[in-house]
Write an enzyme that holds these catalytic residues in place. Structure first.
Site, PDB file in Angstrom:
ATOM      1  NE  ARG A  27      -4.250  -1.500   0.310  1.00 48.13           N
ATOM      2  CZ  ARG A  27      -5.372  -1.495   1.023  1.00 48.13           C
ATOM      3  NH1 ARG A  27      -5.618  -0.507   1.844  1.00 48.13           N
ATOM      4  NH2 ARG A  27      -6.232  -2.463   0.889  1.00 48.13           N
ATOM      5  NE  ARG A  31      -6.637   5.556   2.537  1.00 46.13           N
ATOM      6  CZ  ARG A  31      -7.447   4.647   3.051  1.00 46.13           C
ATOM      7  NH1 ARG A  31      -8.662   4.966   3.388  1.00 46.13           N
ATOM      8  NH2 ARG A  31      -7.030   3.413   3.261  1.00 46.13           N
ATOM      9  NE  ARG A  40      -9.450   7.834  -2.746  1.00 40.98           N
ATOM     10  CZ  ARG A  40     -10.763   7.847  -3.004  1.00 40.98           C
ATOM     11  NH1 ARG A  40     -11.238   8.587  -3.964  1.00 40.98           N
ATOM     12  NH2 ARG A  40     -11.588   7.091  -2.297  1.00 40.98           N
ATOM     13  CG  ASP A  77      -8.748  -2.658  -4.267  1.00 39.52           C
ATOM     14  OD1 ASP A  77      -8.229  -1.981  -3.364  1.00 39.52           O
ATOM     15  OD2 ASP A  77      -9.444  -3.661  -4.038  1.00 39.52           O
ATOM     16  CE1 TYR A 154     -13.007  -6.732   1.478  1.00 46.76           C
ATOM     17  CE2 TYR A 154     -11.425  -8.340   0.672  1.00 46.76           C
ATOM     18  CZ  TYR A 154     -11.738  -7.286   1.498  1.00 46.76           C
ATOM     19  OH  TYR A 154     -10.808  -6.777   2.353  1.00 46.76           O
TER      20      TYR A 154
HETATM   21  O1  CP3 Z   1       0.183   0.807  -3.151  1.00 53.46           O
HETATM   22  C1  CP3 Z   1      -0.328  -0.291  -3.351  1.00 53.46           C
HETATM   23  O2  CP3 Z   1      -0.178  -1.270  -2.587  1.00 53.46           O
HETATM   24  C2  CP3 Z   1      -1.099  -0.518  -4.648  1.00 53.46           C
HETATM   25  C3  CP3 Z   1      -2.489  -0.419  -4.586  1.00 53.46           C
HETATM   26  C4  CP3 Z   1      -3.351  -1.350  -3.750  1.00 53.46           C
HETATM   27  C5  CP3 Z   1      -4.583  -0.920  -3.223  1.00 53.46           C
HETATM   28  N1  CP3 Z   1      -5.216  -1.989  -2.671  1.00 53.46           N
HETATM   29  C6  CP3 Z   1      -5.095   0.451  -3.314  1.00 53.46           C
HETATM   30  C7  CP3 Z   1      -6.136   0.855  -2.370  1.00 53.46           C
HETATM   31  C8  CP3 Z   1      -3.218  -2.701  -3.442  1.00 53.46           C
HETATM   32  C9  CP3 Z   1      -2.065  -3.625  -3.720  1.00 53.46           C
HETATM   33  C10 CP3 Z   1      -4.418  -3.103  -2.776  1.00 53.46           C
HETATM   34  C11 CP3 Z   1      -4.680  -4.492  -2.337  1.00 53.46           C
HETATM   35  C12 CP3 Z   1      -5.876  -4.789  -1.570  1.00 53.46           C
HETATM   36  N2  CP3 Z   1      -7.112  -4.186  -1.648  1.00 53.46           N
HETATM   37  C13 CP3 Z   1      -5.965  -5.860  -0.647  1.00 53.46           C
HETATM   38  C14 CP3 Z   1      -4.876  -6.850  -0.351  1.00 53.46           C
HETATM   39  C15 CP3 Z   1      -3.817  -6.341   0.539  1.00 53.46           C
HETATM   40  C16 CP3 Z   1      -4.264  -6.025   1.932  1.00 53.46           C
HETATM   41  O3  CP3 Z   1      -4.264  -4.841   2.276  1.00 53.46           O
HETATM   42  O4  CP3 Z   1      -4.587  -6.973   2.667  1.00 53.46           O
HETATM   43  C17 CP3 Z   1      -7.272  -5.852  -0.115  1.00 53.46           C
HETATM   44  C18 CP3 Z   1      -7.827  -6.793   0.916  1.00 53.46           C
HETATM   45  C19 CP3 Z   1      -7.979  -4.803  -0.759  1.00 53.46           C
HETATM   46  C20 CP3 Z   1      -9.409  -4.442  -0.581  1.00 53.46           C
HETATM   47  C21 CP3 Z   1      -9.607  -3.038  -0.177  1.00 53.46           C
HETATM   48  N3  CP3 Z   1      -9.344  -1.931  -0.958  1.00 53.46           N
HETATM   49  C22 CP3 Z   1     -10.097  -2.582   1.055  1.00 53.46           C
HETATM   50  C23 CP3 Z   1     -10.500  -3.472   2.221  1.00 53.46           C
HETATM   51  C24 CP3 Z   1     -10.133  -1.179   0.986  1.00 53.46           C
HETATM   52  C25 CP3 Z   1     -10.671  -0.243   2.020  1.00 53.46           C
HETATM   53  C26 CP3 Z   1      -9.825  -0.155   3.203  1.00 53.46           C
HETATM   54  C27 CP3 Z   1      -8.957   1.050   3.144  1.00 53.46           C
HETATM   55  O5  CP3 Z   1      -7.752   0.922   3.365  1.00 53.46           O
HETATM   56  O6  CP3 Z   1      -9.543   2.112   2.909  1.00 53.46           O
HETATM   57  C28 CP3 Z   1      -9.611  -0.796  -0.265  1.00 53.46           C
HETATM   58  C29 CP3 Z   1      -9.430   0.583  -0.750  1.00 53.46           C
HETATM   59  C30 CP3 Z   1      -8.068   0.952  -1.238  1.00 53.46           C
HETATM   60  N4  CP3 Z   1      -7.309   0.221  -2.107  1.00 53.46           N
HETATM   61  C31 CP3 Z   1      -7.339   2.130  -0.916  1.00 53.46           C
HETATM   62  C32 CP3 Z   1      -6.141   2.099  -1.627  1.00 53.46           C
HETATM   63  C33 CP3 Z   1      -5.053   3.125  -1.669  1.00 53.46           C
HETATM   64  C34 CP3 Z   1      -7.833   3.266  -0.034  1.00 53.46           C
HETATM   65  C35 CP3 Z   1      -8.881   4.006  -0.776  1.00 53.46           C
HETATM   66  C36 CP3 Z   1      -8.727   5.489  -0.819  1.00 53.46           C
HETATM   67  O7  CP3 Z   1      -7.720   6.065  -1.292  1.00 53.46           O
HETATM   68  O8  CP3 Z   1      -9.708   6.108  -0.408  1.00 53.46           O
END
Ligand code: CP3
Length: 342
Positions: A27, A31, A40, A77, A154
């Site tokens: 990640r 943010r 964003r 994602d 999910y």
């Molecule tokens: O920088 C990176 O790692 C690349 C981008 C990336 C995102 N999600 C962007 C994202 C990657 C590799 C993921 C993987 C992901 N997404 C996983 C597996 C890894 C882990 O964290 O366990 C999972 C389970 C998800 C599902 C997901 N996406 C959730 C549960 C959420 C909401 C929770 C949160 O952190 O807000 C997301 C949203 C998400 N995906 C964000 C980002 C940067 C945050 C959204 C935002 O910017 O508002």
């Protein structure tokens, strides 16, 4: 652009000792970075952001440019597979992903659509092309997908869940529907990872984040065969290194390490030294607790140095044990990267 194979990330993943360990952070595009938040805010809908290739490419390279990370990870994602499979998805502020019509029976599984990667993921292909141009072959780009089980969770739960009760209920009450769903996701996950490889990614990550919610026995029976199918199909068609990540999955490591992944992610709950000793040939990734980045730079440095000391010459990819938290201080990431780069 061809990827230079002298990149330390790829060398470590191939099992070579490197002069220093490569580092990236799960990640890392997110943010906690003001430059991420600035872009964003133009996209109220998170999925629109992922499909805006120029913006997605920009945030992909931000952590490489700011911290000198040794790998970039595509900004996308694991849940991008849902809409093309006919499962609408939205991201709600403060709640995360929401699936309004969860998939909970055979009828819902039967109505899932096959994914046509070329038509559905063309904007992601375009993002990859833009990122490769920006990276100029100096830093590898990682493609990724969720593990079939985590993506299924999910779909079935309808969003993030504390206990995964619904998918486990499906598993135990309607194993046929569960397996049919996993078959669909196994095919889609393979296609999507293969697509990212074809578009020029240098390595792939399979993130089965929630596999650690299962007992070793249930993991062996209900999840591992699908994970292994994706891996084996990739192996017969592409030559890229592949990393597996699961959170809270220390007790599943005997199974995960038997699969033949090039790299295996570790979270912070495992005993690092014992894990290294138990699988001497496996390249691992991790495993600093992301909350250590809230500590002082001195503490971060000393925790990171302890990991490096346990590793010695052993090839390894430095990373956190899970994604970086959105309120992580920039100084925390800097201290972590500096401790590795020296
Ligand atoms: O920088 C990176 O790692 C690349 C981008 C990336 C995102 N999600 C962007 C994202 C990657 C590799 C993921 C993987 C992901 N997404 C996983 C597996 C890894 C882990 O964290 O366990 C999972 C389970 C998800 C599902 C997901 N996406 C959730 C549960 C959420 C909401 C929770 C949160 O952190 O807000 C997301 C949203 C998400 N995906 C964000 C980002 C940067 C945050 C959204 C935002 O910017 O508002």
């Amino acid at each position: 652009m061809p990827c230079k194979n002298d990149q330390i990330f790829l060398r470590a993943l191939a099992g070579e000792s490197t002069a220093r360990k490569p580092v990236w952070v799960m990640r890392q595009a997110g943010r906690y970075l003001p430059e991420y938040r600035a872009i964003r805010k133009n996209y109220p809908n998170f999925l629109d952001f992922i499909y805006a290739s120029e913006a997605a490419a920009e945030v992909t390279v931000q952590p490489v440019e700011r911290f000198g990370m040794d790998a970039a990870i595509l900004f996308s994602d694991i849940l991008v597979l849902l809409p093309p499979m006919g499962v609408p998805l939205r991201f709600e502020e403060g709640r995360g992903p929401v699936v309004d019509k969860p998939v909970r029976d055979m009828e819902a599984v039967d109505s899932l659509l096959p994914v046509n990667v070329d038509s559905h993921f063309a904007p992601i292909g375009k993002t990859i092309a833009l990122v490769l141009k920006r990276l100029q072959g100096l830093t590898p780009l990682l493609g990724f997908a969720g593990g079939p089980f985590t993506v299924a969770s999910y779909m079935v739960e309808g969003g993030s869940s504390k206990e995964l009760r619904n998918i486990k209920k499906l598993m135990f009450q309607d194993g046929r529907a569960y397996c049919a769903l996993m078959d669909r996701l196994t095919a889609a996950t393979y296609e999507y990872l293969f697509y990212q490889a074809e578009q020029g990614c240098s390595a792939l990550v399979m993130m089965d984040s929630w596999a650690g919610y299962l007992s070793p026995e249930d993991y062996r029976q209900w999840v591992f065969p699908y994970t292994k199918m994706v891996l084996d199909r990739l192996r017969s068609n592409i030559r890229l290194p592949i990393i597996h990540y699961a959170n809270g999955a220390g007790s599943l490591l005997p199974q995960i390490c038997s699969a033949g992944f090039d790299g295996v992610g570790l979270d912070w709950r495992v005993n690092f030294g014992q894990t290294l000793a138990a699988w001497p040939q496996q390249v691992f990734q991790g495993n600093l607790d992301p909350s250590v980045l809230y500590a002082s730079p001195e503490t971060i440095r000393s925790r990171t140095h302890s990991l490096l000391a346990e590793l010695g010459d052993r090839p390894h990819i430095m990373n956190l044990g899970h994604g970086v938290y959105p309120d992580t201080p920039i100084a925390g990431i800097e201290a972590f990267v500096d401790a590795i780069k020296g």
